[in-house]
Design a protein around this motif. Structure first.
Motif, PDB file in Angstrom:
ATOM      1  N   THR A 168      35.616  37.791  81.329  1.00 35.17           N
ATOM      2  CA  THR A 168      35.187  36.086  81.362  1.00 35.17           C
ATOM      3  C   THR A 168      36.417  35.805  81.902  1.00 35.17           C
ATOM      4  O   THR A 168      37.695  35.992  81.204  1.00 35.17           O
ATOM      5  N   ARG A 199      33.592  34.754  74.866  1.00 40.75           N
ATOM      6  CA  ARG A 199      34.597  34.876  75.151  1.00 40.75           C
ATOM      7  C   ARG A 199      35.195  36.161  75.300  1.00 40.75           C
ATOM      8  O   ARG A 199      35.815  36.605  74.076  1.00 40.75           O
ATOM      9  N   ASN A 252      38.225  38.432  76.918  1.00 44.53           N
ATOM     10  CA  ASN A 252      39.586  38.257  77.903  1.00 44.53           C
ATOM     11  C   ASN A 252      40.203  39.606  77.419  1.00 44.53           C
ATOM     12  O   ASN A 252      42.053  38.953  76.649  1.00 44.53           O
ATOM     13  N   ASN A 302      30.172  32.501  83.776  1.00 50.06           N
ATOM     14  CA  ASN A 302      31.024  32.385  83.498  1.00 50.06           C
ATOM     15  C   ASN A 302      30.949  32.239  81.444  1.00 50.06           C
ATOM     16  O   ASN A 302      31.795  32.943  80.993  1.00 50.06           O
ATOM     17  N   THR A 303      29.772  31.858  80.870  1.00 48.95           N
ATOM     18  CA  THR A 303      29.805  32.024  79.545  1.00 48.95           C
ATOM     19  C   THR A 303      28.725  33.101  79.344  1.00 48.95           C
ATOM     20  O   THR A 303      28.968  33.063  77.781  1.00 48.95           O
ATOM     21  N   ARG A 304      28.664  33.581  80.061  1.00 51.51           N
ATOM     22  CA  ARG A 304      27.567  34.652  79.338  1.00 51.51           C
ATOM     23  C   ARG A 304      28.001  35.987  80.400  1.00 51.51           C
ATOM     24  O   ARG A 304      28.035  37.485  79.854  1.00 51.51           O
ATOM     25  N   LEU A 332      30.219  38.624  82.319  1.00 48.76           N
ATOM     26  CA  LEU A 332      31.468  39.428  82.664  1.00 48.76           C
ATOM     27  C   LEU A 332      31.776  40.415  83.904  1.00 48.76           C
ATOM     28  O   LEU A 332      30.764  40.787  84.630  1.00 48.76           O
TER      29      LEU A 332
END
Length: 378
Positions: A197, A282, A284, A334-336, A338
Motif C-alpha cells: 500500500t 498498511r 510496505n 489504498n486502504t485495502r 496492494l
C-alpha cells in the motif's frame, strides 16, 4: 408501515407490519427528530446539541398515525413524527455481527482469476449508468481499470474529476513513475516492487491511488493487484494468534527521502474498527520503521505473523496481473488493495503518472447516483 406502538417513559416499542418489533430510547428519538426545528430543511444537518435536550427527557405519548410513529416528549411538550420506513432503516435493537476481522457488507474479497473490473473511458464520461457501475466496482472490489483513454500527460486528473478531487502531497498534485537517476523513491526505478500500500507513513493515508499509463513499450513492468482484505482473512483463519498480534499492536512507518520531509505514522498493519470490522491494511516493506511498540515477549511471534502475512501476499495465486497499455489506468483503494510491479528492462520506455484522491468522494458520488438510480440508468 407500523401496526402498533407501546411505551413507557424511557422506551418506545413498535411493531412493523412484517411482525418484527424494535425498541427505541426516548433520548435517541428526541436526538433524531426530523422536524425543521431539529434538522435543517434541505441538508438535514442537526440544529441542536446534546445539551439542548433535557436530561430528563421522557415519552408521554406514542401513537401510530397513518402507519407512522408520533411521539410527544416531555418536559418540552414537543411532538415529532417518525416515518415507519425511516425507523426500519435505523433499527439498533438487533443482534449485530461481532466476528473479529469480518468484512463490511458490500465488499467482495478476491484472488487471482476474478478478472479485472473495468470501465471504458468514453462510456464512463458520457453515460451515468456506466460511471455508476465503474464506481460500484471500486467500492466492492477495491480496484478497477479504465480503458480507451487519451495519452496526453495529466489525463489522470480527469479520472479523479469523475468523483472528487486530487489529494496533493509532497510529491505534488501528481507524480511521474519512470526510471530516474538518483531517485527519491524506489518507485522511480526499473526494479520490481513487492505488493504494497502507498504512503503508510501518512496519517491518514491517501485512500485512493490512480496510476495512468502514457507509454509502455519496455519488456516487463506488469502491474499486479492483491486484495489485502483477503490476505488478512487467510491470516486470521490460519493463525488467529498472529492475526491478533498484527491487529493489536501498532507498526511504525517512516519516509524522509527528500529535503524538508519526514513523515511518520504509528498504526497497525491490519486495522480493525472498535467492533472488529476490518477497515484497513498498511503493508510496505520499503517504508517500515523499527517496531518498538510490541512487548519483548511477543516480538518473535509478531515477526512470524508479519512473515506469514507477507507470504500470503506474495503467493502468485493471490494476484491479478495486467500490463497497462497507453491510455489505460487503474484505481485502487489504498486502504485495502496492494499493488505491485514486475521489474522491467531498460529497452523501450515505461511512463506512468500517478496521483492520490480520497475514497469518501467516490463513495459520496456513488451513493448520490444510486439514490437517483432512474436518472443514472438513462
Amino acid at each position: 408501515m407500523l401496526r402498533s406502538a407501546i411505551h413507557d417513559a424511557s422506551v418506545v416499542t413498535v411493531e412493523f407490519d412484517t411482525g418484527t418489533q424494535a425498541r427505541f430510547h426516548a433520548i435517541w428519538l428526541r436526538d433524531n427528530a426530523l422536524d425543521p426545528d431539529t434538522r435543517a430543511p434541505g441538508n438535514g444537518q442537526r440544529l441542536i446539541t446534546i445539551g439542548d435536550i433535557p436530561a430528563d427527557v421522557s415519552v408521554s405519548t406514542a401513537d401510530v398515525i397513518n402507519g407512522d410513529l408520533s411521539v410527544t416528549f416531555q418536559p418540552e411538550g414537543k411532538t415529532a413524527t417518525f416515518p415507519a420506513d425511516w425507523l426500519a432503516d435505523h433499527v439498533y435493537d438487533c443482534d449485530r455481527a461481532q466476528d473479529t476481522g469480518r468484512i463490511a457488507p458490500g465488499i467482495t474479497t478476491w484472488e487471482r482469476g476474478i478478472g479485472a473490473p473495468s470501465g471504458d473511458w468514453t462510456e464512463v464520461h458520457a453515460k451515468p449508468a456506466a460511471k455508476r457501475d465503474w464506481l460500484a466496482a471500486v467500492a466492492e472490489f477495491g480496484f478497477a481499470k479504465l480503458t480507451g483513454g487519451p495519452t496526453e500527460p495529466e489525463s489522470l486528473l480527469k479520472v479523479a474529476d469523475l468523483f472528487g478531487y486530487v489529494r496533493e502531497t509532497n510529491y505534488g498534485p501528481y507524480f511521474e513513475v519512470r526510471t530516474e537517476v538518483n531517485p527519491t523513491n524506489l518507485a522511480y526505478t526499473g526494479l520490481g516492487l513487492q505488493a504494497h500500500t502507498d504512503n503508510p507513513y501518512r496519517d491518514p493515508v491517501p485512500t485512493l491511488q490512480i496510476l495512468y499509463c502514457l507509454e509502455n513499450s519496455a519488456e516487463g513492468g506488469d502491474s499486479i493487484v492483491v486484495d489485502g482484505f483477503r490476505a488478512a482473512e487467510k491470516l486470521r483463519d490460519q493463525n488467529p494468534e498472529g492475526f491478533a498480534l498484527l491487529t493489536g499492536y501498532p507498526a511504525r512507518f517512516e519516509y524522509k527521502g527528500s529535503d524538508g520531509v519526514w513523515l511518520r505514522s504509528r498504526r497497525p498493519m491490519i486495522e480493525l474498527s472498535p467492533d472488529g470490522e476490518l477497515v484497513g491494511i498498511r503493508f510496505n516493506n520499503r517504508s517500515s520503521a523499527p517496531f518498538v511498540d510490541v512487548p519483548f515477549d511477543q516480538m518473535e511471534a509478531y515477526y512470524a505473523a508479519y512473515r506469514q502475512l507477507g507470504e500470503i501476499i506474495d503467493d502468485p495465486a493471490m494476484g491479478v496481473s495486467f500490463k497497462l497499455e497507453p491510455g489505460e489506468s487503474f484505481i485502487v483503494d489504498n486502504t485495502r488493495v496492494l499493488h505491485a510491479r514486475l521489474g522491467y528492462s531498460g529497452a523501450g520506455s515505461r511512463w506512468l503518472q500517478g496521483c492520490y484522491a480520497d475514497k469518501d468522494g467516490l463513495l459520496s458520488t456513488l451513493a448520490a447516483m444510486e439514490m437517483a438510480q432512474p436518472e443514472a440508468a438513462e
